[in-house]
Design a protein around this motif. Structure first.
Motif, PDB file in Angstrom:
ATOM      1  N   HIS A   5      11.608 -12.062 -19.985  1.00 45.65           N
ATOM      2  CA  HIS A   5      11.233 -12.435 -18.632  1.00 45.65           C
ATOM      3  C   HIS A   5      10.407 -13.705 -18.589  1.00 45.65           C
ATOM      4  O   HIS A   5      10.155 -14.241 -17.526  1.00 45.65           O
ATOM      5  N   ARG A  20       4.037 -15.036  -3.310  1.00 46.83           N
ATOM      6  CA  ARG A  20       4.484 -13.926  -4.156  1.00 46.83           C
ATOM      7  C   ARG A  20       3.290 -13.201  -4.787  1.00 46.83           C
ATOM      8  O   ARG A  20       3.291 -11.969  -4.895  1.00 46.83           O
ATOM      9  N   CYS A  21       2.293 -13.951  -5.183  1.00 50.03           N
ATOM     10  CA  CYS A  21       1.097 -13.364  -5.787  1.00 50.03           C
ATOM     11  C   CYS A  21       0.395 -12.438  -4.806  1.00 50.03           C
ATOM     12  O   CYS A  21       0.015 -11.315  -5.161  1.00 50.03           O
ATOM     13  N   ALA A  23       1.675 -10.914  -2.131  1.00 46.46           N
ATOM     14  CA  ALA A  23       2.520  -9.743  -1.869  1.00 46.46           C
ATOM     15  C   ALA A  23       2.464  -8.755  -3.036  1.00 46.46           C
ATOM     16  O   ALA A  23       2.361  -7.532  -2.830  1.00 46.46           O
ATOM     17  N   THR A  24       2.492  -9.258  -4.249  1.00 47.04           N
ATOM     18  CA  THR A  24       2.444  -8.404  -5.439  1.00 47.04           C
ATOM     19  C   THR A  24       1.105  -7.689  -5.554  1.00 47.04           C
ATOM     20  O   THR A  24       1.047  -6.502  -5.886  1.00 47.04           O
ATOM     21  N   PHE A  25       0.035  -8.415  -5.276  1.00 44.50           N
ATOM     22  CA  PHE A  25      -1.301  -7.819  -5.353  1.00 44.50           C
ATOM     23  C   PHE A  25      -1.463  -6.711  -4.318  1.00 44.50           C
ATOM     24  O   PHE A  25      -1.967  -5.620  -4.635  1.00 44.50           O
ATOM     25  N   LYS A  27       0.892  -4.950  -2.937  1.00 44.20           N
ATOM     26  CA  LYS A  27       1.764  -3.833  -3.317  1.00 44.20           C
ATOM     27  C   LYS A  27       1.171  -3.041  -4.483  1.00 44.20           C
ATOM     28  O   LYS A  27       1.286  -1.815  -4.529  1.00 44.20           O
ATOM     29  N   ALA A  28       0.526  -3.738  -5.409  1.00 42.92           N
ATOM     30  CA  ALA A  28      -0.087  -3.057  -6.548  1.00 42.92           C
ATOM     31  C   ALA A  28      -1.260  -2.181  -6.105  1.00 42.92           C
ATOM     32  O   ALA A  28      -1.444  -1.078  -6.620  1.00 42.92           O
ATOM     33  N   PRO A  31       0.774   0.703  -2.947  1.00 42.45           N
ATOM     34  CA  PRO A  31       2.240   0.743  -2.996  1.00 42.45           C
ATOM     35  C   PRO A  31       2.877   1.636  -1.928  1.00 42.45           C
ATOM     36  O   PRO A  31       4.000   1.385  -1.499  1.00 42.45           O
ATOM     37  N   LYS A  49      -2.024 -16.605   2.153  1.00 38.97           N
ATOM     38  CA  LYS A  49      -0.602 -16.694   1.799  1.00 38.97           C
ATOM     39  C   LYS A  49      -0.232 -18.014   1.118  1.00 38.97           C
ATOM     40  O   LYS A  49       0.545 -18.034   0.167  1.00 38.97           O
TER      41      LYS A  49
END
Length: 76
Positions: A5, A20-21, A23-25, A27-28, A31, A49
């Motif tokens: 990856h 993306r960072c 959104a990922t944070f 979600k983590a 969730p 954002k």
């Protein structure tokens, strides 16, 4: 590294990565979307954002602490 990856090329920190960072944070941390209210997510998006990349380049990770603080207050 073949099939991994990780890219051999360095990914530049830009607004796309910033988005993306964030959104990922989020979600983590949440969730199942149980703790953050939509107003929290909207505020984070408005503030971070497209700025997380610039902040990280300066070594500033205050956004992560602020988001986490809100998360802890919602869990309580």
């Amino acid at each position: 590294m073949r099939g991994g990856h990780l890219s051999r090329e360095t990914q530049e920190l830009d607004n796309k990565i910033s988005e993306r960072c964030l959104a990922t944070f989020l979600k983590a941390l949440d969730p199942m979307k149980l703790y953050f209210m939509q107003s929290d997510v909207d505020e984070f998006n408005d503030k971070y954002k497209f700025t997380i990349d610039d902040q990280v380049k300066k070594g500033d990770i205050a956004a992560a602490y602020e988001i986490h603080k809100v998360f802890l207050s919602r869990v309580d």
